[in-house]
Enzyme design. Structure first.
Site, short mmCIF file in Angstrom:
data_model
loop_
_atom_site.label_atom_id
_atom_site.label_comp_id
_atom_site.label_asym_id
_atom_site.label_seq_id
_atom_site.Cartn_x
_atom_site.Cartn_y
_atom_site.Cartn_z
N ARG A 207 0.87 -1.17 0.00
CA ARG A 207 0.00 0.00 0.00
C ARG A 207 0.91 1.22 0.00
O ARG A 207 2.06 1.17 0.45
CB ARG A 207 -0.90 0.02 1.23
CG ARG A 207 -1.82 -1.20 1.36
CD ARG A 207 -2.63 -1.13 2.65
NE ARG A 207 -3.56 -2.26 2.79
CZ ARG A 207 -3.29 -3.39 3.43
NH1 ARG A 207 -2.10 -3.55 4.01
NH2 ARG A 207 -4.19 -4.36 3.51
N LYS A 232 -1.68 -1.90 8.01
CA LYS A 232 -3.11 -1.75 8.20
C LYS A 232 -3.64 -2.80 9.17
O LYS A 232 -3.29 -3.98 9.08
CB LYS A 232 -3.83 -1.89 6.85
CG LYS A 232 -5.32 -1.56 6.92
CD LYS A 232 -5.95 -1.59 5.55
CE LYS A 232 -7.42 -1.25 5.63
NZ LYS A 232 -8.07 -1.26 4.29
N HIS A 297 -2.62 2.04 -6.07
CA HIS A 297 -3.21 0.79 -5.59
C HIS A 297 -3.39 -0.21 -6.74
O HIS A 297 -3.46 -1.41 -6.51
CB HIS A 297 -4.54 1.06 -4.91
CG HIS A 297 -4.81 0.16 -3.74
ND1 HIS A 297 -4.07 0.21 -2.57
CD2 HIS A 297 -5.70 -0.85 -3.57
CE1 HIS A 297 -4.53 -0.71 -1.73
NE2 HIS A 297 -5.49 -1.37 -2.32
N ARG A 300 -0.59 -2.64 -6.68
CA ARG A 300 -0.80 -3.70 -5.69
C ARG A 300 -1.76 -4.75 -6.23
O ARG A 300 -1.52 -5.97 -6.09
CB ARG A 300 -1.32 -3.08 -4.40
CG ARG A 300 -1.70 -4.06 -3.29
CD ARG A 300 -2.06 -3.26 -2.04
NE ARG A 300 -2.91 -3.99 -1.11
CZ ARG A 300 -2.47 -4.76 -0.12
NH1 ARG A 300 -1.17 -4.94 0.05
NH2 ARG A 300 -3.31 -5.36 0.70
N HIS A 323 -4.29 -9.54 4.14
CA HIS A 323 -5.75 -9.58 4.23
C HIS A 323 -6.19 -10.42 5.43
O HIS A 323 -5.63 -11.49 5.68
CB HIS A 323 -6.36 -10.19 2.96
CG HIS A 323 -6.28 -9.29 1.77
ND1 HIS A 323 -6.42 -9.74 0.48
CD2 HIS A 323 -6.08 -7.94 1.68
CE1 HIS A 323 -6.30 -8.72 -0.35
NE2 HIS A 323 -6.11 -7.63 0.36
N TYR A 332 -9.42 -11.60 -6.61
CA TYR A 332 -8.44 -11.60 -7.70
C TYR A 332 -8.65 -12.77 -8.66
O TYR A 332 -8.16 -12.73 -9.79
CB TYR A 332 -7.01 -11.59 -7.14
CG TYR A 332 -6.70 -10.32 -6.40
CD1 TYR A 332 -6.56 -9.11 -7.08
CD2 TYR A 332 -6.59 -10.31 -5.01
CE1 TYR A 332 -6.29 -7.93 -6.40
CE2 TYR A 332 -6.32 -9.14 -4.32
CZ TYR A 332 -6.19 -7.95 -5.02
OH TYR A 332 -5.95 -6.78 -4.35
#
Length: 350
Positions: A207, A232, A297, A300, A323, A332
C-alpha cells in the site's frame, strides 16, 4: 493568511464539501497553502482546495451556518468519541474517518438531542444525504461503522445497534494492469528515487502508506525480505524482496543516503509525500501513453493478480497482502485471465 490577497468560497469536489482558495501564482503562497492539513490541488478546476472545517472557515472568514455544525452536545460527544478511539489504540486514519462520518450524521440531526436519535434518522440520512448526493456504498458502510461504535459506547440511547443495517456490498472488481503495462510504467522514469518507489510498490504488493512508512532497517538484505511494521490493522508482516529490487535499493541508498525514512521528501527526516508519489505515477502514465486512470493501488492489485496467474497459492497471496479474510483475496480470481484464456469461444467453430 490575512496579509495576502485571496478569495475563498465553498465548492463541491468529488461530491464532498470543500473550500476553494484563489490567489496569485506564487511559490511562497503555494508553500503556505500546502501546510494546511488536507490541502489538495484540483488539476481539472485549476484551484487549491482545503477541507470544509470550522477552523478553515474562520481562517478564510467564511461564515459558519447552523446547518454546517453539529449541536453543542454533538461537538462534545464527538470529542469524547475521539478520546475513546485513541484509548483503544485505533489508528489516526480510522479515528479521522469515523469522527468525520459521525460529525456528518450529527450535523444532519443537529435539531435533536442525541438520546432522541432513532433508526428513522439513520434511514432518512441515508436517503436524503448519501443517496441524494450519490455517495458510495463504501462511504455509507463507514458511516454505519461509526454510528454502531458510537452508540455502542453511549449508554442513554433509544437506538438498537443490531438493527442499523448496512448497504448491500458492491461487487466491484479490482483494476489490473498487464505485465507489459507495469514494465513500461516502472521504466518510464530516469530518476532513481521515483523508479525505486514505484518498483517496490509493485514488487512487494505494498500500500502507498506502507511504502512511505518504511525505514532502512526494515530491509533485511540477508534474508531477502521487507518487514512491514504496524501496517493496516496494526499488524506486522513480511514480504519477499526481489534480488533485482535489492540491487536497485543499494544503488538508491548510496545516492540519496536517507536519514530516517527509506524515502524522504525535501525535508530530511520526513517521509515522502503521498500526493507527490501519486503525481510520479501520473507522469509515468503520460510518458508511456497509457490512458487508464491508474492509481498506486492498481500496482498492488496487479502484483496479486500476476502472482495468481503464475500459480501462487491463494493462501500465500492472502498473507503477502495482509488480508484478514480469504474472501478479500478471492476477488483476484475474478480478474485473472489464466483460466479464461484456456476457454475456447464457440464463435471459433462457426
Amino acid at each position: 493568511m490575512s496579509s495576502i490577497k485571496w478569495q475563498a468560497k465553498l465548492i463541491k469536489h468529488d461530491r464532498v464539501e470543500r473550500i476553494a482558495v484563489y490567489f496569485e501564482n506564487s511559490q511562497e503562497l503555494i508553500s503556505r497553502i500546502r501546510k494546511i492539513e488536507g490541502a489538495q490541488w484540483s488539476q481539472q478546476n485549476k484551484v487549491w482546495h482545503i477541507p470544509d472545517t470550522e477552523e478553515n472557515r474562520k481562517r478564510f472568514k467564511i461564515a459558519p451556518s447552523s446547518n454546517y455544525l453539529p449541536s453543542e452536545e454533538g461537538i462534545a460527544q464527538i470529542e469524547k468519541f475521539k478520546q475513546w478511539l485513541r484509548s483503544k489504540r485505533y489508528s489516526e486514519s480510522t479515528l479521522k474517518t469515523y469522527s468525520e462520518a459521525l460529525k456528518s450524521f450529527l450535523i444532519f440531526c443537529n435539531k435533536k438531542v442525541i438520546k432522541d436519535i432513532t433508526h428513522d434518522d439513520v434511514i432518512r440520512y441515508n436517503n436524503e444525504y448519501i443517496l441524494k448526493n450519490n455517495l458510495s456504498s463504501s462511504y455509507q458502510n463507514q458511516l454505519v461503522n461509526a454510528i454502531k461504535l458510537f452508540f455502542k459506547i453511549i449508554k442513554d440511547t433509544t437506538i438498537e445497534i443490531d438493527k442499523i443495517h448496512r448497504p448491500k456490498r458492491e461487487k466491484v472488481l479490482p483494476n489490473v494492469l498487464s505485465k507489459e503495462e507495469v514494465k513500461a510504467i516502472l521504466e518510464a522514469h530516469r530518476n532513481l528515487k521515483h523508479k525505486t518507489m514505484l518498483s517496490l510498490i509493485y514488487s512487494c504488493g505494498l500500500r502507498c502508506g506502507e511504502l512511505l512508512d518504511l525505514k532502512p532497517v526494515h530491509i533485511d538484505s540477508k534474508r531477502n525480505i521487507v518487514l512491514l511494521k504496524n501496517a493496516k490493522g496494526k499488524k506486522d508482516r513480511i514480504v519477499p524482496l526481489s534480488p533485482k529490487i535489492l540491487e536497485m535499493l543499494r544503488e538508491y541508498y548510496k545516492m540519496y543516503k536517507p536519514q530516517i525514512y527509506l524515502f524522504e521528501g525535501q525535508t530530511i527526516g520526513m517521509p515522502y509525500d503521498a500526493r507527490s508519489l501519486q503525481l510520479i505515477l501520473k507522469q509515468a502514465l503520460k510518458k508511456t501513453g497509457i490512458t487508464k486512470p491508474a492509481t498506486l493501488h492498481w500496482l498492488r492489485h496487479s502484483y496479486a493478480t500476476h502472482l495468481l496467474e503464475s500459480g501462487t497459492d491463494l493462501r500465500y497471496i492472502q498473507e503477502l497482502l495482509g488480508h484478514n479474510s480469504s474472501k478479500t483475496t478471492e476477488i483476484y480470481t475474478h480478474v485473472s485471465t489464466k483460466s479464461l484464456q484456456q476457454i475456447k469461444s464457440p464463435f471459433d467453430d462457426l
